[in-house]
Design an enzyme around this catalytic site. Structure first.
Site, PDB file in Angstrom:
ATOM      1  N   GLU A 230       1.096  -1.307   0.254  1.00  0.00           N
ATOM      2  CA  GLU A 230       0.156   0.034   0.010  1.00  0.00           C
ATOM      3  C   GLU A 230       0.495   1.296   0.045  1.00  0.00           C
ATOM      4  O   GLU A 230       2.197   1.138   0.540  1.00  0.00           O
ATOM      5  CB  GLU A 230      -0.838   0.107   0.740  1.00  0.00           C
ATOM      6  CG  GLU A 230      -2.002   1.286   1.353  1.00  0.00           C
ATOM      7  CD  GLU A 230      -2.518   1.615   1.957  1.00  0.00           C
ATOM      8  OE1 GLU A 230      -2.964  -0.440   3.322  1.00  0.00           O
ATOM      9  OE2 GLU A 230      -2.277   2.475   3.148  1.00  0.00           O
TER      10      GLU A 230
ATOM     11  N   GLU B 193      -2.188  11.266   3.747  1.00  0.00           N
ATOM     12  CA  GLU B 193      -3.382  10.818   5.182  1.00  0.00           C
ATOM     13  C   GLU B 193      -3.229  12.517   5.852  1.00  0.00           C
ATOM     14  O   GLU B 193      -2.277  12.811   5.538  1.00  0.00           O
ATOM     15  CB  GLU B 193      -3.298   9.892   5.130  1.00  0.00           C
ATOM     16  CG  GLU B 193      -3.410   8.576   4.881  1.00  0.00           C
ATOM     17  CD  GLU B 193      -3.480   7.202   5.698  1.00  0.00           C
ATOM     18  OE1 GLU B 193      -4.734   6.765   6.001  1.00  0.00           O
ATOM     19  OE2 GLU B 193      -2.425   6.671   5.515  1.00  0.00           O
TER      20      GLU B 193
END
Length: 449
Positions: free
Chosen positions: A337, A342
């Site tokens: 990932e 974020e």
């Protein structure tokens, strides 16, 4: 977070028996540090020996330089455990007769292995850890009585040392707050500090006033895929599909359910808008959208740039990320990932970049953070440069994390994009009871090879 410290140095004039006044003997050092107002210093990463280790003893043939170890140019640049060193920005400023010092390192400190426990870590190698100090750091300037001074050889040292109060330090944590100024010009500075737990060794740091430009591994300039979000309505079905529902909290105890409704995702005004809402649906209190390019577009290696403005509100958790295409047969984290961006409303303006892979799942991901003051009021470019030997993360072309890629990681196969706004969960945290809605706007997604 940034490590902030204030250095207070006296710049007053004192009495002189000859004429009644005298210039502060430290004034030349103060002027070099601050330039008379404000000056920024950076690690001289391109210079051999910018970080060095030497013997601290009476042997005048070796005690004035790093005779044991000298870092090569950009030695730490592409190492995920030490790359934070080159993010350091040291600012000295002269204000009202006092010198103030601010060390901004993006919230990560490079620790000598002997002091990892100070930052909550452990192990046998130097490592970057999330660590910050707060409060004013007073500094005294004094004459040094080091072994180098005792050599009595002109040009080896200025003979001055600065001592930070309250555990202050100059970027590399070695349990020491006193630094001898070996040399200083308007643009170049070398300091020496005795190892905090081993007085037989000294460390050398070399700084310059020019920010380091890390060597590029590849230049990706050919645009191979993009979505400019210039057609109003639903997101382009040739580029995007939806993940729907709550899927047991998506492995993160998330509080929303994802929909394909235009209330949660729509293209308007040249922007993709992903909207999280307080709305009861299917037993969940919040709705949102999660768009994926799975089976529409995936790629291996290149440069991805996503221009976005982020939502606000405690509990919001927007993400711009990529997942290994082979996840159905190679379960996460085996598939890998790549979290390009974020952000959580409970830590407003803190941008996270993280990689997850075997041994580095959940909170143990490899990554770093940076602060931007306008994450939710202005658009910024969030980008990643990804190739076989390094993965580099940027905000507005400012590098803040390097990861060394290798054949042993999952990051050498096809990945696809995911764009979503989650609510709450393990990372998003507590949701503001007064929350009603929040929106992430994306101007474009572009991929170059």
């Amino acid at each position: 977070m940034a490590i902030a410290a204030m250095v207070v140095l006296s710049c007053s004039k004192g009495d002189d028996s000859g004429n009644g006044t005298s210039e502060n003997p430290n004034q030349m050092l103060i002027n070099k540090l601050t330039g008379g107002s404000t000056k920024k210093w950076y690690w001289s990463a391109a210079e051999t020996g910018h970080l060095a280790k030497g013997d601290n003893n009476a042997d005048a043939t070796v005690n004035y330089y790093g005779n044991i170890y000298q870092a090569t140019a950009f030695e730490n640049a592409n190492d995920p455990v030490s790359g934070c060193l080159y993010n350091n920005e040291l600012t000295f400023s002269l204000q009202n007769g006092e010198v103030k010092f601010n060390l901004n390192n993006g919230g990560n400190t490079f620790f000598n292995a002997a002091f990892l426990s100070v930052g909550g870590g452990s192990g046998a190698i130097d490592e970057c850890l999330a660590y910050t100090t707060t409060g004013t750091k007073n500094v005294t300037i004094a004459d040094s009585n080091s072994f180098v001074v005792q050599n009595g050889i002109a040009g080896q040292t200025t003979g001055k040392q600065i001592t930070f109060s309250d555990g202050g330090f100059m970027g590399y944590y070695i349990g020491q707050s006193t630094y001898e100024i070996m040399s200083i010009t308007d643009t170049h500075m070398v300091v020496r500090a005795v190892m905090g737990n081993d007085a037989s060794k000294a460390w050398y740091h070399t700084f310059t006033t020019t920010a380091p430009t890390l060597p590029a591994n590849d230049n990706f300039t050919n645009l191979i895929w993009s979505d400019e979000f210039d057609v109003p309505g639903a997101p382009n079905p040739a580029n995007w599909s939806y993940n729907l529902g709550n899927n047991n909290g998506w492995g993160n105890n998330e509080a929303e359910t994802y929909t394909s409704s235009s209330e949660n995702s729509i293209v308007e005004g040249g922007m993709l808008k992903i909207i999280a809402k307080k709305q009861n649906l299917d037993g969940f209190a919040y709705t949102s959208a999660r768009l994926v390019s799975e089976n529409k577009f995936d790629f291996t290696y290149g440069r991805a740039v996503i221009r976005a403005k982020l939502p606000t509100g405690a509990g919001t958790w927007p993400a711009i990320w990529m997942l290994g295409k082979n996840y159905p047969t190679n379960a996460w984290p085996g598939c890998g990932e790549i979290d390009i961006m974020e952000h959580v409303g409970n830590q407003q303006n803190k941008i996270f970049a993280t990689l997850h892979y075997p041994g580095h799942s959940g909170a143990n991901g490899s990554g770093s953070t940076t602060m931007i003051n306008t994450a939710s009021t202005a658009f910024h470019d969030y980008s990643v440069i990804w190739n076989s030997d390094v993965i580099k993360f940027y905000v507005d072309d400012q590098l803040f994390y390097n990861f060394t890629n290798s054949p042993s990681t999952p990051f050498n196969l096809d990945f696809f994009f995911i764009l979503n706004v989650a609510m709450g969960g393990n990372f998003g945290g507590a949701i503001d009871p007064a929350f009603t809605s929040a929106m992430m706007e994306i101007d474009y997604v572009r991929v170059y090879q």
